[in-house]
Design an enzyme around this catalytic site. Structure first.
Site, PDB file in Angstrom:
ATOM      1  N   LYS A 266      19.208  37.796   2.798  1.00 23.62           N
ATOM      2  CA  LYS A 266      20.663  37.658   2.642  1.00 23.62           C
ATOM      3  C   LYS A 266      20.945  36.262   2.104  1.00 23.62           C
ATOM      4  O   LYS A 266      20.961  35.280   2.852  1.00 23.62           O
ATOM      5  CB  LYS A 266      21.420  37.856   3.958  1.00 23.62           C
ATOM      6  CG  LYS A 266      22.953  37.952   3.723  1.00 23.62           C
ATOM      7  CD  LYS A 266      23.786  37.317   4.805  1.00 23.62           C
ATOM      8  CE  LYS A 266      24.100  35.878   4.579  1.00 23.62           C
ATOM      9  NZ  LYS A 266      25.046  35.582   3.465  1.00 23.62           N
TER      10      LYS A 266
ATOM     11  N   GLU B 236      16.636  26.169  10.481  1.00 22.43           N
ATOM     12  CA  GLU B 236      16.657  24.857   9.815  1.00 22.43           C
ATOM     13  C   GLU B 236      18.128  24.553   9.595  1.00 22.43           C
ATOM     14  O   GLU B 236      18.782  25.156   8.753  1.00 22.43           O
ATOM     15  CB  GLU B 236      15.858  24.931   8.500  1.00 22.43           C
ATOM     16  CG  GLU B 236      15.483  23.577   7.956  1.00 22.43           C
ATOM     17  CD  GLU B 236      16.524  23.058   6.986  1.00 22.43           C
ATOM     18  OE1 GLU B 236      17.364  22.237   7.434  1.00 22.43           O
ATOM     19  OE2 GLU B 236      16.514  23.459   5.825  1.00 22.43           O
TER      20      GLU B 236
ATOM     21  N   CYS C  72      20.709  18.915   3.967  1.00 23.41           N
ATOM     22  CA  CYS C  72      20.768  18.739   5.411  1.00 23.41           C
ATOM     23  C   CYS C  72      19.987  17.515   5.881  1.00 23.41           C
ATOM     24  O   CYS C  72      20.290  16.950   6.927  1.00 23.41           O
ATOM     25  CB  CYS C  72      20.253  19.987   6.108  1.00 23.41           C
ATOM     26  SG  CYS C  72      18.780  20.664   5.341  1.00 23.41           S
TER      27      CYS C  72
ATOM     28  N   GLU D 199      28.063  15.721  10.397  1.00 24.96           N
ATOM     29  CA  GLU D 199      27.485  15.954   9.072  1.00 24.96           C
ATOM     30  C   GLU D 199      28.609  16.159   8.063  1.00 24.96           C
ATOM     31  O   GLU D 199      29.484  17.000   8.260  1.00 24.96           O
ATOM     32  CB  GLU D 199      26.578  17.190   9.101  1.00 24.96           C
ATOM     33  CG  GLU D 199      25.841  17.405   7.801  1.00 24.96           C
ATOM     34  CD  GLU D 199      24.815  18.528   7.899  1.00 24.96           C
ATOM     35  OE1 GLU D 199      23.728  18.363   7.335  1.00 24.96           O
ATOM     36  OE2 GLU D 199      25.111  19.547   8.551  1.00 24.96           O
TER      37      GLU D 199
END
Length: 475
Positions: free
Chosen positions: A172, A247, A281, A381
């Protein structure tokens, strides 16, 4: 070719078109214009894809290493052959600068396949110690959920080890950058993937991702995405006790020790933090510097950021294209405002688009200084081209600041003393630490401590996530 696939999913070795299906728009972030649509699947389509993968698993899991090596080799060759097509698609769907797409996004994706070929050639799936054997066997049907920021790179980082292990797959991809995934499915078909071994269902995380996470016939799920998305997947997966590899987010520190070469370390640090428009990230977005050298760092960092050329992603002179989608563009603007409101010192950049750009999700390369660990820009973040410079008084405080985060994905250490750098790296709580900006290594295990995730990708560790361990006593 991709436009022909907008209404289709790849299931059971063929492209299937479904009537009465919802469509989602795909937006070019440089123009803000809708450039196409994709079909959005649901639990019904997931059931079909998982059934195809389940049916294909017994045969594929027993395929020989040489067969899987040959398949990976064909995948690798086709990706290199079609590299320009993939690069152009990444520009269109996520606004990657064409030079960056050609130099990094596509070659690094190919490297994930090549590394898994290298691992597979050497890997021992059976070891024997006296009368006990330990067998490593394919875990089963794997659901792979990939993000919009490194669309192709994250697909190969998951698909290649799954294939190497002998697993079957339902992919996906992100609905925000889906075209590279459709091209990849075409590549898999042309590489001769056995029917049902690789399947693709487009759609949202809530619909397709949720159905995959909770599906009783999925043995493992691997997600790269936000920490919030990773938590939702883990919660949905828990009742079926499947393996979950995550992750997730990061807030990576870059510790500049006082013996580093600051002219080089600061410039490279800014560029590393803003690579891929800061949409990584593991981007080192917290630059930790000795307090007595703060002024020097501010000057070097500002000069580097101001030299970054932001503009049309198809222009070969462009260093930085737009943020990949509207929601992320708005998030970055909110966080820049938060930095201003919290009293951080704005060195360059700031709110709004760069001068001369009146449309598109373009963002100014932005640097804040005099940032403290209680500010939002130091804790959350941002996922954009925003760097926070944080002063420290000594090495112990630098390490304490580096570890003062819920995340633990990446970290950097700069020093002219290798032994000192290693000592500091050992004290940083992160899954991957870079000393003095080393070359990227596609075999180095990648994954996080704390809320940055569970499990590891790339290289041998990446392969082993897709394997179960069986002990055979009396062997």
């Amino acid at each position: 070719m991709v436009s022909l696939r907008e209404n289709q999913f790849y299931i059971g070795g063929e492209w299937q078109e479904f009537a009465d299906i919802i469509h989602l728009p795909v937006v070019d972030p440089a123009s803000e214009e809708v450039v196409g649509h994709i079909a959005a699947g649901d639990a019904h389509h997931v059931d079909q894809a998982v059934a195809a993968a389940r049916e294909a698993f017994p045969a594929f899991s027993q395929s020989s290493v040489s067969e899987r090596l040959a398949l990976l080799g064909r995948m690798h060759s086709l990706l290199l052959e079609r590299s320009d097509l993939f690069a152009d698609t990444l520009v269109k769907e996520m606004g990657a600068a064409i030079t960056f797409a050609r130099a990094s996004q596509v070659p690094f994706a190919a490297e994930h396949i090549r590394v898994q070929m290298e691992v597979l050639e050497k890997y021992r799936f059976l070891t024997v110690d006296q009368h006990t054997a330990t067998a490593k066997e394919a875990i089963g049907v794997c659901a792979l959920i990939t993000p919009w920021n490194w669309p192709l790179y994250q697909i190969t980082a998951k698909v290649a080890p799954a294939i190497a292990a002998g697993c079957t797959i339902v992919l996906k991809p992100s609905e925000l950058s889906p075209y590279s995934a459709l091209l990849f499915a075409e590549l898999m078909h042309d590489a001769g993937i056995p029917a049902g071994v690789f399947n693709l269902v487009n759609g949202t995380g809530e619909s397709v991702g949720g159905a995959l996470a909770s599906h009783p016939d999925v043995d493992m799920i691997s997600i790269t995405g936000s920490t919030r998305a990773g938590v939702l997947v883990a919660q949905a997966a828990a009742p079926t006790v499947k393996r979950v590899v995550q992750e997730l987010g990061g807030k990576s520190p870059n510790i500049l020790l006082d013996d580093a070469d600051f002219r080089e370390a600061v410039a490279k640090g800014v560029l590393a933090g803003m690579r891929n428009v800061g949409q990584s990230c593991s981007a080192p977005t917290r630059m930790l510097v000795p307090a007595h050298r703060l002024g020097e760092v501010e000057g070097l960092a500002s000069a580097t950021a101001r030299a970054i050329r932001v503009g049309a992603p198809l222009d070969p002179l462009t260093d930085m294209g737009p943020i990949a989608n509207r929601a992320q563009f708005e998030r970055v603007q909110i966080m820049i405002q938060a930095g201003i409101d919290d009293g951080a010192k704005l060195l360059c950049g700031g709110l709004g688009r760069p001068a001369g750009l009146n449309r598109g999700f373009f963002t100014q390369p932005t640097i804040f200084s005099e940032v403290t660990s209680d500010m939002r820009i130091a804790r959350e973040e941002i996922f954009g081209p925003v760097i926070s410079i944080i002063p420290y008084k000594d090495e112990d405080e630098a390490i304490a600041i580096a570890n003062d985060t819920v995340y633990g994905l990446g970290a950097h250490v700069q020093s002219s003393d290798p032994e000192r750098a290693r000592r500091v790296a050992a004290r940083v709580r992160a899954g991957q630490v870079h000393i003095n900006y080393p070359a990227w290594d596609g075999a180095a295990a990648f994954g996080g401590y704390k809320r940055s995730g569970n499990g590891r990708e790339y290289g041998v560790c990446g392969l082993e996530e897709y394997l179960e361990t069986k002990s055979i006593l009396g062997y």
